[in-house]
Write a protein that holds these residues in place. Structure first.
Motif, PDB file in Angstrom:
ATOM      1  N   ARG A   1       0.824  -1.214   0.000  1.00 41.37           N
ATOM      2  CA  ARG A   1       0.000   0.000   0.000  1.00 41.37           C
ATOM      3  C   ARG A   1       0.856   1.261   0.000  1.00 41.37           C
ATOM      4  NH1 ARG A   1      -1.698   4.009   2.951  1.00 41.37           N
ATOM      5  NH2 ARG A   1      -0.466   3.378   4.770  1.00 41.37           N
ATOM      6  N   VAL A   2       1.861   1.308   0.871  1.00 43.10           N
ATOM      7  CA  VAL A   2       2.707   2.491   0.965  1.00 43.10           C
ATOM      8  C   VAL A   2       3.506   2.681  -0.322  1.00 43.10           C
ATOM      9  CG1 VAL A   2       4.685   3.509   2.173  1.00 43.10           C
ATOM     10  CG2 VAL A   2       2.816   2.460   3.475  1.00 43.10           C
ATOM     11  N   ALA A   3       4.036   1.591  -0.868  1.00 39.73           N
ATOM     12  CA  ALA A   3       4.809   1.682  -2.111  1.00 39.73           C
ATOM     13  C   ALA A   3       3.952   2.208  -3.256  1.00 39.73           C
ATOM     14  CB  ALA A   3       5.396   0.318  -2.464  1.00 39.73           C
ATOM     15  N   GLN A   4       2.745   1.698  -3.368  1.00 42.11           N
ATOM     16  CA  GLN A   4       1.852   2.164  -4.432  1.00 42.11           C
ATOM     17  C   GLN A   4       1.448   3.619  -4.203  1.00 42.11           C
ATOM     18  OE1 GLN A   4      -1.182  -0.902  -4.205  1.00 42.11           O
ATOM     19  NE2 GLN A   4      -0.280  -2.018  -5.925  1.00 42.11           N
ATOM     20  N   GLU A   5       1.246   3.980  -2.958  1.00 38.47           N
ATOM     21  CA  GLU A   5       0.896   5.358  -2.615  1.00 38.47           C
ATOM     22  C   GLU A   5       2.012   6.319  -3.039  1.00 38.47           C
ATOM     23  OE1 GLU A   5       0.819   6.863   1.657  1.00 38.47           O
ATOM     24  OE2 GLU A   5      -1.321   6.515   1.274  1.00 38.47           O
ATOM     25  N   GLN A   6       3.248   5.837  -3.009  1.00 40.26           N
ATOM     26  CA  GLN A   6       4.387   6.661  -3.396  1.00 40.26           C
ATOM     27  C   GLN A   6       4.711   6.558  -4.877  1.00 40.26           C
ATOM     28  OE1 GLN A   6       7.631   5.761  -0.738  1.00 40.26           O
ATOM     29  NE2 GLN A   6       6.479   6.341   1.080  1.00 40.26           N
ATOM     30  N   GLY A   7       3.864   5.854  -5.626  1.00 41.38           N
ATOM     31  CA  GLY A   7       3.983   5.849  -7.075  1.00 41.38           C
ATOM     32  C   GLY A   7       4.619   4.637  -7.703  1.00 41.38           C
ATOM     33  N   ALA A   8       4.980   3.628  -6.913  1.00 43.28           N
ATOM     34  CA  ALA A   8       5.660   2.460  -7.467  1.00 43.28           C
ATOM     35  C   ALA A   8       4.692   1.527  -8.186  1.00 43.28           C
ATOM     36  CB  ALA A   8       6.370   1.697  -6.361  1.00 43.28           C
ATOM     37  N   ASP A   9       5.210   0.850  -9.198  1.00 42.95           N
ATOM     38  CA  ASP A   9       4.528  -0.297  -9.783  1.00 42.95           C
ATOM     39  C   ASP A   9       4.983  -1.518  -8.995  1.00 42.95           C
ATOM     40  OD1 ASP A   9       3.294   1.192 -11.851  1.00 42.95           O
ATOM     41  OD2 ASP A   9       5.164   1.145 -12.989  1.00 42.95           O
ATOM     42  N   VAL A  10       4.039  -2.235  -8.417  1.00 42.72           N
ATOM     43  CA  VAL A  10       4.389  -3.306  -7.482  1.00 42.72           C
ATOM     44  C   VAL A  10       3.998  -4.663  -8.040  1.00 42.72           C
ATOM     45  CG1 VAL A  10       4.051  -4.237  -5.175  1.00 42.72           C
ATOM     46  CG2 VAL A  10       4.132  -1.760  -5.508  1.00 42.72           C
ATOM     47  N   ILE A  11       4.955  -5.569  -8.011  1.00 39.66           N
ATOM     48  CA  ILE A  11       4.716  -6.970  -8.345  1.00 39.66           C
ATOM     49  C   ILE A  11       4.691  -7.737  -7.031  1.00 39.66           C
ATOM     50  CG2 ILE A  11       5.663  -9.003  -9.506  1.00 39.66           C
ATOM     51  CD1 ILE A  11       7.022  -6.884 -11.424  1.00 39.66           C
ATOM     52  N   GLN A  12       3.570  -8.396  -6.773  1.00 41.14           N
ATOM     53  CA  GLN A  12       3.341  -9.016  -5.470  1.00 41.14           C
ATOM     54  C   GLN A  12       3.488 -10.537  -5.555  1.00 41.14           C
ATOM     55  OE1 GLN A  12      -0.229  -7.472  -3.426  1.00 41.14           O
ATOM     56  NE2 GLN A  12      -0.459  -6.041  -5.139  1.00 41.14           N
ATOM     57  N   LEU A  13       4.298 -11.081  -4.659  1.00 35.85           N
ATOM     58  CA  LEU A  13       4.509 -12.525  -4.613  1.00 35.85           C
ATOM     59  C   LEU A  13       4.140 -13.068  -3.244  1.00 35.85           C
ATOM     60  CD1 LEU A  13       8.071 -12.827  -6.240  1.00 35.85           C
ATOM     61  CD2 LEU A  13       5.870 -12.612  -7.386  1.00 35.85           C
ATOM     62  N   ASP A  14       3.450 -14.191  -3.242  1.00 36.53           N
ATOM     63  CA  ASP A  14       3.174 -14.909  -2.002  1.00 36.53           C
ATOM     64  C   ASP A  14       2.704 -16.303  -2.360  1.00 36.53           C
ATOM     65  OD1 ASP A  14       2.778 -15.471   0.752  1.00 36.53           O
ATOM     66  OD2 ASP A  14       2.203 -13.400   1.106  1.00 36.53           O
ATOM     67  N   LEU A  15       2.621 -17.163  -1.348  1.00 33.50           N
ATOM     68  CA  LEU A  15       2.207 -18.542  -1.601  1.00 33.50           C
ATOM     69  C   LEU A  15       0.787 -18.582  -2.129  1.00 33.50           C
ATOM     70  CD1 LEU A  15       3.067 -21.503  -1.418  1.00 33.50           C
ATOM     71  CD2 LEU A  15       2.202 -21.541   0.923  1.00 33.50           C
ATOM     72  N   THR A  16      -0.105 -17.828  -1.500  1.00 36.72           N
ATOM     73  CA  THR A  16      -1.486 -17.700  -1.960  1.00 36.72           C
ATOM     74  C   THR A  16      -1.968 -16.280  -1.677  1.00 36.72           C
ATOM     75  OG1 THR A  16      -2.395 -18.454   0.161  1.00 36.72           O
ATOM     76  CG2 THR A  16      -2.053 -20.136  -1.545  1.00 36.72           C
ATOM     77  N   PHE A  17      -2.987 -15.868  -2.405  1.00 26.04           N
ATOM     78  CA  PHE A  17      -3.629 -14.581  -2.185  1.00 26.04           C
ATOM     79  C   PHE A  17      -5.119 -14.795  -1.982  1.00 26.04           C
ATOM     80  CE2 PHE A  17       0.218 -13.265  -4.325  1.00 26.04           C
ATOM     81  CZ  PHE A  17       0.521 -12.035  -3.752  1.00 26.04           C
ATOM     82  N   PRO A  18      -5.712 -14.162  -0.960  1.00 22.90           N
ATOM     83  CA  PRO A  18      -7.170 -14.229  -0.852  1.00 22.90           C
ATOM     84  C   PRO A  18      -7.804 -13.556  -2.056  1.00 22.90           C
ATOM     85  CG  PRO A  18      -6.269 -12.592   0.653  1.00 22.90           C
ATOM     86  CD  PRO A  18      -5.106 -13.326   0.074  1.00 22.90           C
ATOM     87  N   GLU A  19      -9.036 -13.925  -2.330  1.00 21.13           N
ATOM     88  CA  GLU A  19      -9.697 -13.449  -3.546  1.00 21.13           C
ATOM     89  C   GLU A  19      -9.703 -11.933  -3.659  1.00 21.13           C
ATOM     90  OE1 GLU A  19     -13.993 -13.978  -5.872  1.00 21.13           O
ATOM     91  OE2 GLU A  19     -13.538 -15.153  -4.072  1.00 21.13           O
ATOM     92  N   GLU A  20      -9.861 -11.238  -2.523  1.00 21.82           N
ATOM     93  CA  GLU A  20      -9.962  -9.777  -2.586  1.00 21.82           C
ATOM     94  C   GLU A  20      -8.635  -9.111  -2.934  1.00 21.82           C
ATOM     95  OE1 GLU A  20      -9.320 -10.750   1.844  1.00 21.82           O
ATOM     96  OE2 GLU A  20     -10.394 -11.592   0.124  1.00 21.82           O
ATOM     97  N   LEU A  21      -7.522  -9.846  -2.829  1.00 26.62           N
ATOM     98  CA  LEU A  21      -6.221  -9.268  -3.162  1.00 26.62           C
ATOM     99  C   LEU A  21      -5.717  -9.697  -4.530  1.00 26.62           C
ATOM    100  CD1 LEU A  21      -4.207  -9.530   0.193  1.00 26.62           C
ATOM    101  CD2 LEU A  21      -5.427  -7.562  -0.735  1.00 26.62           C
ATOM    102  N   GLN A  22      -6.400 -10.641  -5.164  1.00 27.33           N
ATOM    103  CA  GLN A  22      -5.954 -11.114  -6.460  1.00 27.33           C
ATOM    104  C   GLN A  22      -6.210 -10.052  -7.513  1.00 27.33           C
ATOM    105  OE1 GLN A  22      -7.839 -14.887  -7.182  1.00 27.33           O
ATOM    106  NE2 GLN A  22      -6.749 -15.922  -5.549  1.00 27.33           N
ATOM    107  N   ALA A  23      -5.139  -9.682  -8.213  1.00 31.00           N
ATOM    108  CA  ALA A  23      -5.232  -8.632  -9.220  1.00 31.00           C
ATOM    109  C   ALA A  23      -4.062  -8.792 -10.166  1.00 31.00           C
ATOM    110  CB  ALA A  23      -5.209  -7.255  -8.545  1.00 31.00           C
ATOM    111  N   GLU A  24      -3.969  -7.875 -11.115  1.00 34.14           N
ATOM    112  CA  GLU A  24      -2.833  -7.872 -12.017  1.00 34.14           C
ATOM    113  C   GLU A  24      -1.543  -7.707 -11.210  1.00 34.14           C
ATOM    114  OE1 GLU A  24      -1.314  -5.512 -16.035  1.00 34.14           O
ATOM    115  OE2 GLU A  24      -2.982  -4.732 -14.843  1.00 34.14           O
ATOM    116  N   ASN A  25      -0.517  -8.425 -11.610  1.00 33.45           N
ATOM    117  CA  ASN A  25       0.787  -8.374 -10.951  1.00 33.45           C
ATOM    118  C   ASN A  25       0.801  -8.999  -9.560  1.00 33.45           C
ATOM    119  OD1 ASN A  25       2.013  -7.150 -13.159  1.00 33.45           O
ATOM    120  ND2 ASN A  25       1.622  -5.087 -12.401  1.00 33.45           N
TER     121      ASN A  25
END
Length: 223
Positions: free
Chosen positions: A23-47
């Motif tokens: 959230r903070v990185a995106q707020e500061q203008g970064a393009d963020v690629i997110q990695l984790d073992l799984t993502f809950p449905e509400e967090l699944q998005a591009e990248n």
């Protein structure tokens, strides 16, 4: 401070701290690629990529198509309050090293060659203030986090003359819902918050931090 036009990879992005760093990185203008073992449905998005960070080949596959990586923030990790060292099982020991050391090492191995090719980049790892010394019933955790901290300093020495900054933060107890449940009698106001940690990590991947190399930075709130 701005992260405008920077591409960051954040591991452990679906966790409580990881979400706040995103959230903070995106707020500061970064393009963020997110990695984790799984993502809950509400967090699944591009990248967002569901990947086993302990699987070297799977990590390389995710990183392969990325053209540029300006920063890698390794949030992925975990904590177990184990038994004594002499009672600890091999599985318990291996688990701490797998989720704290192997995840970071794999992401670094995939990201740093790209940073070297472009002549710039930053890596931020998460150590632990408590791992500066040993603690009873925390041998595997303290040992694994001390490895992350030494790995940070070693990598910094390897790449600091090649345009890459490598540093780590050392939090104390983080103010998360899980920690409040585990320690209901604690003074939560003294704990460091995910937001405080996120701002420090985002600073360390910014241009303003390009003079900082191999630092292990305690970020403890009031504790």
């Amino acid at each position: 401070m701005s992260l405008q036009n920077k591409t960051l990879v954040i591991t452990g992005a679906a966790g409580g701290l990881g979400r706040e760093v995103v959230r903070v990185a995106q707020e500061q203008g970064a393009d963020v690629i997110q990695l984790d073992l799984t993502f809950p449905e509400e967090l699944q998005a591009e990248n967002t990529y569901s990947v086993d960070l302990t699987d070297t080949d799977a990590i390389k596959e995710v990183f392969a198509p990325l053209d540029a990586i300006d920063g890698l923030i390794n949030v992925a990790g975990g904590f177990d309050m184990g038994p004594t060292l002499y009672e600890l099982t091999q599985n318990g020991w291996d688990k701490m090293f797998s989720i704290n050391v192997t995840t970071a090492r794999n992401a670094i191995a995939a990201a740093v060659p790209k940073m070297l090719a472009q002549g710039r980049g930053a890596v931020v790892n998460v150590g632990a203030f408590g791992a500066l010394s040993g603690n009873a019933n925390m041998s595997a955790y303290c040992a694994s986090k001390s490895v992350v901290m030494n790995m940070t300093q070693s990598l910094s020495e390897e790449v600091k003359h090649k345009g890459i900054n490598v540093n780590a933060i050392l939090p104390s107890v983080i103010d998360t819902p899980a920690n409040r449940v585990a320690m209901p009698e604690a003074n939560y106001e003294e704990w460091v918050t995910p937001t405080q940690l996120a701002h420090v990590m985002c600073f360390l991947v910014s241009e303003e931090a390009n003079g900082i190399h191999g630092a292990l930075i305690p970020v403890r709130g009031l504790s």
